[in-house]
Scaffold this motif. Structure first.
Motif, PDB file in Angstrom:
ATOM      1  N   GLY A 243       0.917   5.820   3.279  1.00  8.54           N
ATOM      2  CA  GLY A 243       0.212   4.748   2.573  1.00  8.54           C
ATOM      3  C   GLY A 243       0.209   3.455   3.364  1.00  8.54           C
TER       4      GLY A 243
ATOM      5  N   GLN B 249       5.182   9.880   1.848  1.00  5.62           N
ATOM      6  CA  GLN B 249       3.862   9.368   1.475  1.00  5.62           C
ATOM      7  C   GLN B 249       3.836   7.841   1.524  1.00  5.62           C
ATOM      8  OE1 GLN B 249       1.156  11.291   0.928  1.00  5.62           O
ATOM      9  NE2 GLN B 249      -0.026   9.396   0.860  1.00  5.62           N
TER      10      GLN B 249
ATOM     11  N   PHE C 106       0.835  -1.203   0.000  1.00  7.22           N
ATOM     12  CA  PHE C 106       0.000   0.000   0.000  1.00  7.22           C
ATOM     13  C   PHE C 106       0.869   1.252   0.000  1.00  7.22           C
ATOM     14  CE2 PHE C 106      -3.816  -2.351   0.587  1.00  7.22           C
ATOM     15  CZ  PHE C 106      -4.872  -1.470   0.416  1.00  7.22           C
TER      16      PHE C 106
ATOM     17  N   SER D  97       0.919   4.117  -2.894  1.00  6.98           N
ATOM     18  CA  SER D  97       0.622   5.505  -2.552  1.00  6.98           C
ATOM     19  C   SER D  97       1.733   6.434  -3.024  1.00  6.98           C
ATOM     20  CB  SER D  97       0.432   5.624  -1.031  1.00  6.98           C
ATOM     21  OG  SER D  97       0.138   6.950  -0.661  1.00  6.98           O
TER      22      SER D  97
ATOM     23  N   GLN E  98      -2.638   3.633   5.609  1.00  2.30           N
ATOM     24  CA  GLN E  98      -3.886   3.357   4.901  1.00  2.30           C
ATOM     25  C   GLN E  98      -4.069   1.855   4.693  1.00  2.30           C
ATOM     26  OE1 GLN E  98      -3.480   5.648   1.338  1.00  2.30           O
ATOM     27  NE2 GLN E  98      -3.961   7.592   2.312  1.00  2.30           N
TER      28      GLN E  98
END
Length: 453
Positions: free
Chosen positions: A307, A303, A83, A87, A310
């Motif tokens: 991610g 990021q 993930f 991202s 997330q």
């Protein structure tokens, strides 16, 4: 008897609450806790002596802790890393470059209905870059729809195809493939390319052909109703400067390394996390060489870790909650009872395949997708498969593929609602366009599971 009643109550509650849009992770976690408490009350052993806290009630939460640690250290970190990488690729604009390159040639195809299977197949390739069906639908409705409209395809045909592209493409970067391979004891490469692909790839091509005939038939049947004008403002995303075209390769670096090592260097034992981290640092280095601004590069690369967060909230916590629910069923004794009941049943494997596939199909239709149920039951598959004298993959793979396929024929699924809202039509109008190709795909999955696995 009491164990069976408790299990039925728990399973019924899980089905009902998830269908009613309750948070799946908390539903599964609560049901698992209920079953573990029931097992404690019934005097069932929760932990071995060495792991016990010394107080039986607290052993319930010790069991949950152990399952959290186990899943985070094995499956969880893999999913979170994937993930995070996806991202970061989105932040760099690498996924946008890939979509642009793959969709640009479509405008040159003059035979409009030939575009239907071509778009479907390209969309399945794009799943490698953008694993989320909802995210892919948003991007394709913004970028691809205007192209399809110019070729003369109807709006409902375009929407129907876009709503089905993110289904069963065989990729080692998929969270469900990571979980299934770990649980069933296969290497990720073998699970995806030697088993999953044997069913999913033929099914994808059959679905592409089904799309061609079904969309053509539906356009003829619906006539002008199939052609709708969509406001351009609802399609165009905020424009941003894209990186160089070679960035389209970056999202595929983990896949490239997995395949290259699996085919040419099978003696090298590395997992997806290592290869994804390697790909991440390669991308960061390329960004630094291109921009020469270390602070900006580091800010953007963070990021990756956002991610990962997330990934935990969207998938990992559901997986862990599903494992806790499955552990509750095992601890209370239901899995043992079920295993004994099918042990000497003729054709138990066939019955289980049909029953589990049917259950996940119905669950997916009414809830918007069958993946929560797949995550909740995957840990039960090895024991059930042993009792039925079949390989666990024969039970798990049809369930996994059907869980994804049913998402595109559920009117409450995110991908269906996204396409329908952009086109300003009821979700059922999109489902009419996706129904036949998806149902044919499900039949193909079941048939090939009996033939190939």
């Amino acid at each position: 008897m009491i164990e069976a009643i408790l299990a039925i109550l728990a399973v019924t509650a899980v089905f009902y609450l998830i269908i009613k849009n309750y948070q799946p992770a908390l539903v599964l976690l609560s049901a698992g806790l209920f079953l573990l408490i029931a097992a404690w009350i019934l005097g069932k052993p929760l932990l071995s002596g060495g792991e016990s806290t010394g107080f039986l009630f607290l052993d319930i939460f010790k069991q949950i802790e152990l399952l959290f640690v186990e899943q985070l250290s094995v499956v969880g970190i893999t999913i979170m890393t994937l993930f995070g990488f996806a991202s970061y690729m989105n932040t760099l604009g690498a996924t946008d470059v890939a979509v642009s390159i793959l969709t640009k040639p479509l405008g040159r195809i003059k035979a409009k209905y030939v575009l239907v299977p071509v778009v479907f197949l390209i969309g399945n390739v794009l799943c490698l870059f953008i694993p989320s069906s909802s995210s892919l639908a948003v991007i394709l409705m913004a970028i691809l729809y205007p192209v399809l409209k110019k070729t003369g395809l109807s709006a409902l045909t375009a929407g129907g195809v876009i709503a089905t592209v993110a289904t069963i493409a065989p990729t080692p970067l998929g969270a469900d493939n990571v979980i299934a391979s770990k649980t069933l004891g296969y290497s990720l490469f073998d699970y995806v390319f030697l088993h999953h692909a044997l069913i999913s790839v033929p099914t994808i091509f059959v679905m592409a052909l089904a799309h061609y005939f079904w969309q053509k038939y539906m356009d003829k049947r619906q006539g002008e109703r199939a052609f709708r004008d969509i406001e351009q403002s609802t399609l165009v995303e905020e424009s941003k400067e894209l990186p160089p075209k070679f960035y389209a390769v970056l999202p595929l670096l983990p896949l490239f390394f997995i395949v290259a090592l699996g085919v040419f260097f099978p003696s090298i034992k590395v997992d997806v996390v290592i290869l994804t981290l390697l790909s991440f640092f390669i991308a960061v280095l390329i960004e630094f060489v291109r921009k020469r601004k270390l602070k900006n590069v580091f800010d953007e690369s963070f990021q990756f870790f956002k991610g990962m967060g997330q990934g935990f909230t969207q998938v990992v916590i559901i997986v862990i909650s599903g494992v806790i629910f499955a552990k509750g069923l095992q601890t209370v004794g239901v899995v043992e009872i079920l295993s004994h009941s099918i042990e000497n049943l003729d054709g138990a494997g066939t019955v289980l395949i049909l029953v589990l596939s049917g259950a996940i199909f119905l669950f997916g239709i009414v809830s918007g997708g069958g993946t929560p149920l797949f995550y909740a039951t995957i840990n039960l598959i090895p024991d059930l498969a042993d009792s039925a004298h079949v390989d666990g993959i024969q039970l798990a793979l049809p369930m996994q593929l059907i869980a994804h396929l049913t998402r595109s024929i559920s009117p409450v699924a995110g991908v269906i609602m996204i396409v329908a809202s952009v086109m300003k039509v009821p979700p059922i109008e999109i489902v009419k366009r996706t129904s036949v190709p998806i149902l044919i795909g499900i039949v193909m999955v079941v048939i090939l599971s009996f033939i190939v696995l």
